[in-house]
Design an enzyme around this catalytic site. Structure first.
Site, PDB file in Angstrom:
ATOM      1  N   PRO A   2      -3.560   4.280   7.737  1.00 57.92           N
ATOM      2  CG  PRO A   2      -1.480   4.567   6.681  1.00 57.92           C
ATOM      3  CD  PRO A   2      -2.250   3.659   7.554  1.00 57.92           C
ATOM      4  CD  GLU A   3      -8.107   2.424   3.613  1.00 63.21           C
ATOM      5  OE1 GLU A   3      -9.145   2.788   3.022  1.00 63.21           O
ATOM      6  OE2 GLU A   3      -7.834   1.230   3.786  1.00 63.21           O
ATOM      7  CE  LYS A  54      -5.646   6.522   0.543  1.00 70.17           C
ATOM      8  NZ  LYS A  54      -5.278   5.431  -0.379  1.00 70.17           N
ATOM      9  NE  ARG A 254      -1.635  -1.985  -1.863  1.00 70.55           N
ATOM     10  CZ  ARG A 254      -2.113  -0.908  -1.240  1.00 70.55           C
ATOM     11  NH1 ARG A 254      -2.278   0.220  -1.885  1.00 70.55           N
ATOM     12  NH2 ARG A 254      -2.418  -0.962   0.040  1.00 70.55           N
TER      13      ARG A 254
END
Length: 271
Positions: A2-3, A54, A254
């Site tokens: 999911p980008e 998104k 991240r």
DNA sequence: GCGGTATGCCTAA
DNA sequence: TAGGCCTACCGCG
């Protein structure tokens, strides 16, 4: 997955599959109030689907907007109708005449008012996949920011739709170290970065996955290419361009991947 | 079976 | 900055 490309592709696919028809809405898991959208009959006509960054928005008749955000784990599954029993974790099932879409594991699946959707959209930066995207604000902010470009690209209020894979890859392709302060990225480099993001996201929408290496899917069938071979540095040990070591470190919780040979560090000094 | 990991993001402190 | 939340999968024993 999911980008931004995943979300825009879902908007396109789900419109094609379900638009203009009565859609049966349910929540096998029970955590989404399907009845609030579909009423006691459990059906509502889907008018259109829109993506921004998104975020996904389903517009049903009666001014009902269902907002979906996949988060890290969310996934859609598309099945022929009539579909088999859903997994018990299925948050939302959309059943059309031909196709059934199951949503599992999203961060958000909720009913929004028009106003709430507006507030959400207002918090998002330009989305490179949208025709109405204006990168001016992104350029302006970056040019005067000391924040690392690697963090700015992940900040959805500055540019909407880029995630961890695209971040690593576009910075590598432009030869920019993720720690480079925004203000140290030359204006023409920044524009090139935006255009590259537009191109790669579009490619991602078409191919339904992130590919940042040239012609890869033409050379080999998709199943045979491992994920890390579609990338230059993301998730890799060696740089696909120069064979040098890929460094991984944490930035704002991240992982960032960088080849410091291809992406030389720029000091945060004067000038 | 368990622990670690993942393409995300929010909140508390 | 740390922790929480969402789910599935993989490697390990």
């Amino acid at each position: 997955m999911p980008e931004g490309h995943t979300i825009h592709r879902a908007a396109r696919d789900h419109e094609q599959d379900l638009r203009g028809q009565p859609v049966r809405i349910s929540s096998p898991q029970g955590r989404f109030d399907a009845e609030a959208v579909a009423g006691p009959e459990g059906e509502a006509r889907l008018l259109r689907v829109e993506a921004c960054g998104k975020h996904l928005f389903y517009f049903f008749e009666g001014e009902q907007i269902v907002h979906v955000h996949l988060g890290l784990f969310g996934k859609f599954k598309r099945r022929r109708s009539p579909a088999p029993e859903p997994r018990p974790t299925t948050r939302m099932r959309l059943e059309g005449a031909k196709w059934t879409i199951d949503l599992v594991g999203p961060t958000a699946c909720e009913l929004l008012t028009d106003e709430e959707m507006g507030e959400l959209m207002a918090r998002l930066g330009p989305d490179p996949l949208r025709d109405d995207a204006d990168p001016a604000a992104f350029y302006r902010y970056t040019a005067r920011s000391r924040a690392p470009i690697g963090a700015i690209l992940m900040d959805q209020s500055r540019i909407a739709g880029v995630g961890n894979v695209y971040r690593a890859e576009v910075l590598h392709l432009e030869g920019i170290h993720p720690d480079t302060p925004g203000s140290k990225v030359p204006a023409e480099k920044l524009q090139a970065l935006w255009l590259l993001i537009v191109g790669l996201l579009r490619r991602g929408v078409e191919e339904k996955r992130i590919v940042t290496t040239r012609g890869l899917t033409l050379e080999k069938p998709r199943e045979r290419v491992s994920r890390s071979e579609s990338f230059h540095v993301y998730g890799r040990k060696e740089c696909r361009s120069c064979g040098g070591e890929v460094v991984r470190y944490m930035l704002r919780a991240r992982s960032v991947y960088v080849c410091e040979a291809c992406q030389p560090r720029v000091e945060d000094g004067e000038g």
